[in-house]
Design a protein around this motif. Sequence first.
Motif, PDB file in Angstrom:
ATOM      1  N   GLN A 256      -9.722   4.843  -9.193  1.00  0.00           N
ATOM      2  CA  GLN A 256      -8.827   5.115 -10.322  1.00  0.00           C
ATOM      3  C   GLN A 256      -8.790   6.605 -10.666  1.00  0.00           C
ATOM      4  N   SER A 257      -9.897   7.285 -10.457  1.00  0.00           N
ATOM      5  CA  SER A 257      -9.908   8.733 -10.684  1.00  0.00           C
ATOM      6  C   SER A 257      -8.908   9.424  -9.767  1.00  0.00           C
ATOM      7  N   LEU A 258      -8.857   8.981  -8.520  1.00  0.00           N
ATOM      8  CA  LEU A 258      -7.913   9.564  -7.567  1.00  0.00           C
ATOM      9  C   LEU A 258      -6.471   9.219  -7.918  1.00  0.00           C
ATOM     10  N   LYS A 259      -6.272   8.091  -8.585  1.00  0.00           N
ATOM     11  CA  LYS A 259      -4.922   7.738  -9.042  1.00  0.00           C
ATOM     12  C   LYS A 259      -4.474   8.627 -10.199  1.00  0.00           C
ATOM     13  N   ALA A 260      -5.446   9.140 -10.960  1.00  0.00           N
ATOM     14  CA  ALA A 260      -5.119   9.853 -12.186  1.00  0.00           C
ATOM     15  C   ALA A 260      -4.702  11.303 -11.968  1.00  0.00           C
ATOM     16  N   ILE A 261      -5.213  11.941 -10.918  1.00  0.00           N
ATOM     17  CA  ILE A 261      -5.033  13.386 -10.818  1.00  0.00           C
ATOM     18  C   ILE A 261      -3.671  13.779 -10.250  1.00  0.00           C
ATOM     19  N   ARG A 262      -3.273  15.002 -10.577  1.00  0.00           N
ATOM     20  CA  ARG A 262      -2.054  15.597 -10.019  1.00  0.00           C
ATOM     21  C   ARG A 262      -2.327  16.012  -8.574  1.00  0.00           C
ATOM     22  N   TYR A 263      -1.282  16.433  -7.870  1.00  0.00           N
ATOM     23  CA  TYR A 263      -1.469  17.011  -6.554  1.00  0.00           C
ATOM     24  C   TYR A 263      -2.367  18.241  -6.663  1.00  0.00           C
ATOM     25  N   ASP A 264      -3.340  18.316  -5.780  1.00  0.00           N
ATOM     26  CA  ASP A 264      -4.311  19.407  -5.757  1.00  0.00           C
ATOM     27  C   ASP A 264      -5.197  19.409  -6.995  1.00  0.00           C
ATOM     28  N   GLY A 265      -5.266  18.285  -7.689  1.00  0.00           N
ATOM     29  CA  GLY A 265      -6.177  18.166  -8.820  1.00  0.00           C
ATOM     30  C   GLY A 265      -7.607  17.943  -8.348  1.00  0.00           C
ATOM     31  N   THR A 266      -8.532  17.944  -9.302  1.00  0.00           N
ATOM     32  CA  THR A 266      -9.958  17.850  -8.970  1.00  0.00           C
ATOM     33  C   THR A 266     -10.601  16.652  -9.644  1.00  0.00           C
ATOM     34  N   VAL A 267     -11.367  15.914  -8.872  1.00  0.00           N
ATOM     35  CA  VAL A 267     -12.244  14.883  -9.416  1.00  0.00           C
ATOM     36  C   VAL A 267     -13.669  15.400  -9.303  1.00  0.00           C
ATOM     37  N   ALA A 268     -14.325  15.595 -10.441  1.00  0.00           N
ATOM     38  CA  ALA A 268     -15.703  16.052 -10.465  1.00  0.00           C
ATOM     39  C   ALA A 268     -16.612  14.835 -10.586  1.00  0.00           C
ATOM     40  N   VAL A 269     -17.350  14.542  -9.529  1.00  0.00           N
ATOM     41  CA  VAL A 269     -18.218  13.360  -9.497  1.00  0.00           C
ATOM     42  C   VAL A 269     -19.616  13.797  -9.915  1.00  0.00           C
ATOM     43  N   THR A 270     -20.072  13.269 -11.044  1.00  0.00           N
ATOM     44  CA  THR A 270     -21.358  13.705 -11.565  1.00  0.00           C
ATOM     45  C   THR A 270     -22.282  12.550 -11.895  1.00  0.00           C
ATOM     46  N   GLY A 271     -21.920  11.343 -11.503  1.00  0.00           N
ATOM     47  CA  GLY A 271     -22.779  10.214 -11.815  1.00  0.00           C
ATOM     48  C   GLY A 271     -22.570   9.065 -10.864  1.00  0.00           C
ATOM     49  N   PHE A 272     -23.398   8.041 -11.053  1.00  0.00           N
ATOM     50  CA  PHE A 272     -23.330   6.848 -10.203  1.00  0.00           C
ATOM     51  C   PHE A 272     -23.598   5.612 -11.059  1.00  0.00           C
ATOM     52  N   LEU A 273     -23.039   5.628 -12.268  1.00  0.00           N
ATOM     53  CA  LEU A 273     -23.291   4.545 -13.215  1.00  0.00           C
ATOM     54  C   LEU A 273     -22.869   3.185 -12.696  1.00  0.00           C
ATOM     55  N   THR A 274     -21.763   3.152 -11.935  1.00  0.00           N
ATOM     56  CA  THR A 274     -21.258   1.860 -11.481  1.00  0.00           C
ATOM     57  C   THR A 274     -21.886   1.415 -10.175  1.00  0.00           C
ATOM     58  N   GLY A 275     -22.702   2.269  -9.571  1.00  0.00           N
ATOM     59  CA  GLY A 275     -23.320   1.895  -8.304  1.00  0.00           C
ATOM     60  C   GLY A 275     -22.268   1.470  -7.311  1.00  0.00           C
ATOM     61  N   GLY A 276     -22.413   0.256  -6.792  1.00  0.00           N
ATOM     62  CA  GLY A 276     -21.456  -0.242  -5.819  1.00  0.00           C
ATOM     63  C   GLY A 276     -20.497  -1.251  -6.374  1.00  0.00           C
ATOM     64  N   GLU A 277     -20.313  -1.267  -7.694  1.00  0.00           N
ATOM     65  CA  GLU A 277     -19.430  -2.264  -8.286  1.00  0.00           C
ATOM     66  C   GLU A 277     -18.028  -2.156  -7.702  1.00  0.00           C
ATOM     67  N   GLY A 278     -17.454  -3.286  -7.392  1.00  0.00           N
ATOM     68  CA  GLY A 278     -16.104  -3.292  -6.849  1.00  0.00           C
ATOM     69  C   GLY A 278     -16.048  -2.895  -5.392  1.00  0.00           C
ATOM     70  N   GLY A 279     -17.177  -3.036  -4.688  1.00  0.00           N
ATOM     71  CA  GLY A 279     -17.185  -2.675  -3.270  1.00  0.00           C
ATOM     72  C   GLY A 279     -17.618  -1.243  -3.063  1.00  0.00           C
ATOM     73  N   PRO A 280     -17.469  -0.737  -1.848  1.00  0.00           N
ATOM     74  CA  PRO A 280     -17.985   0.590  -1.517  1.00  0.00           C
ATOM     75  C   PRO A 280     -17.169   1.733  -2.067  1.00  0.00           C
ATOM     76  N   GLY A 281     -16.034   1.457  -2.696  1.00  0.00           N
ATOM     77  CA  GLY A 281     -15.203   2.530  -3.215  1.00  0.00           C
ATOM     78  C   GLY A 281     -14.193   2.990  -2.184  1.00  0.00           C
TER      79      GLY A 281
END
Length: 353
Positions: A256-281
């Motif tokens: 969903q983070s990748l769905k939210a950003i504009r072209y050339d936008g940035t997703v800063a991943v700083t946690g792993f709260l959901t672990g593997g919920e919903g599959g491997p991502g």
Amino acid sequence: MAVPTVTDEWVIESVSSPGSPALRLNKSVPVEAIGNDEVLLEIKAVSLNYRDLAIASGGYPLPVKFPLIPTSDGSGVVLAVGASVTSLSVGDAVCVLPAPLHVSGHLTTATHRTLGDGDLSGLLRRHVVLPASWVARFPDYLTFVEASTLGAAGVTAWNILFGSGPRGIRAGDWVLTQGTGATAMFAAGFAVLSGATVVGTTSSDAKAQWLTELGVSKVLNYREDPTWGETARKLSPNGEGVDLVVDVGGSGTLAQSLKAIRYDGTVAVTGFLTGGEGGPGPSLIEVLPRAANVRGILGGSRAQYEEMVGMMKQWKFHPTVDKRVFGFEDAKEAYEYLRAQKHVGKVVIEIRR
């Protein structure tokens, strides 16, 4: 100030079950002698990170050495200084930097060392001897409880917003934050004060109020709206997408983070709260449709801490601390409270005499 010869400390001997951290309180432990370049601190407050839960339960993705004294974030007062220390004096109020060897610039193998994982001992104790270069003063309008939150959550948020190149977040940008944990709350608050429009997600209307009070423009309930990333993109100007996503969930939220950003936008991943919920991502190829930048964040440097503190003083920014503050003897309960996600902002253990 009296210089103690013994102290009390919490220790984790080995991996424990997720719901019951194997914390043991050791009393009257000898305090180390102070070296020439070191200081003796009386710890006043320690704040918890999700990382501390993961270390205790064996879910931390980086190496851990047991037994260990846990936690990486704390504040305290200087009780004594070594003969060569000129930067600090007895009585100074300071916070401890969780990644004390990372002074500035890029991380390296040598500088990526953090407190509380067994490599470097943590702060869940009444007194500690540390190199003077590992601590820093904090704004004098903050309490010790508030200051204990700055080192990891505060600096991580600052690094997310301003640590990638010279631009950083600025007025007119759009930022999406996830949840009401400490890093998300710092990031939302800093972004709003920088003039950005912030969209936040949360799981309840009660927690949404905290985001609104920070100045977040729109709050999305991710339990009611599983496509919150797409919703956030549609809210942005011309539906192009947000400039930055503060992703604290990891594999369960990245799609969903990748769905939210504009072209050339940035997703800063700083946690792993959901672990593997919903599959491997999502697979790595899914960064291509949005020409996305995905940036992993591991805390920040002392230089970034100083930048952050300078702006906090201008803004008179106060960290968000959960209304329930625990005592030193209640450390196990504090861990369980954090794991139950009952908190908003930081969970703090205050260490009183």
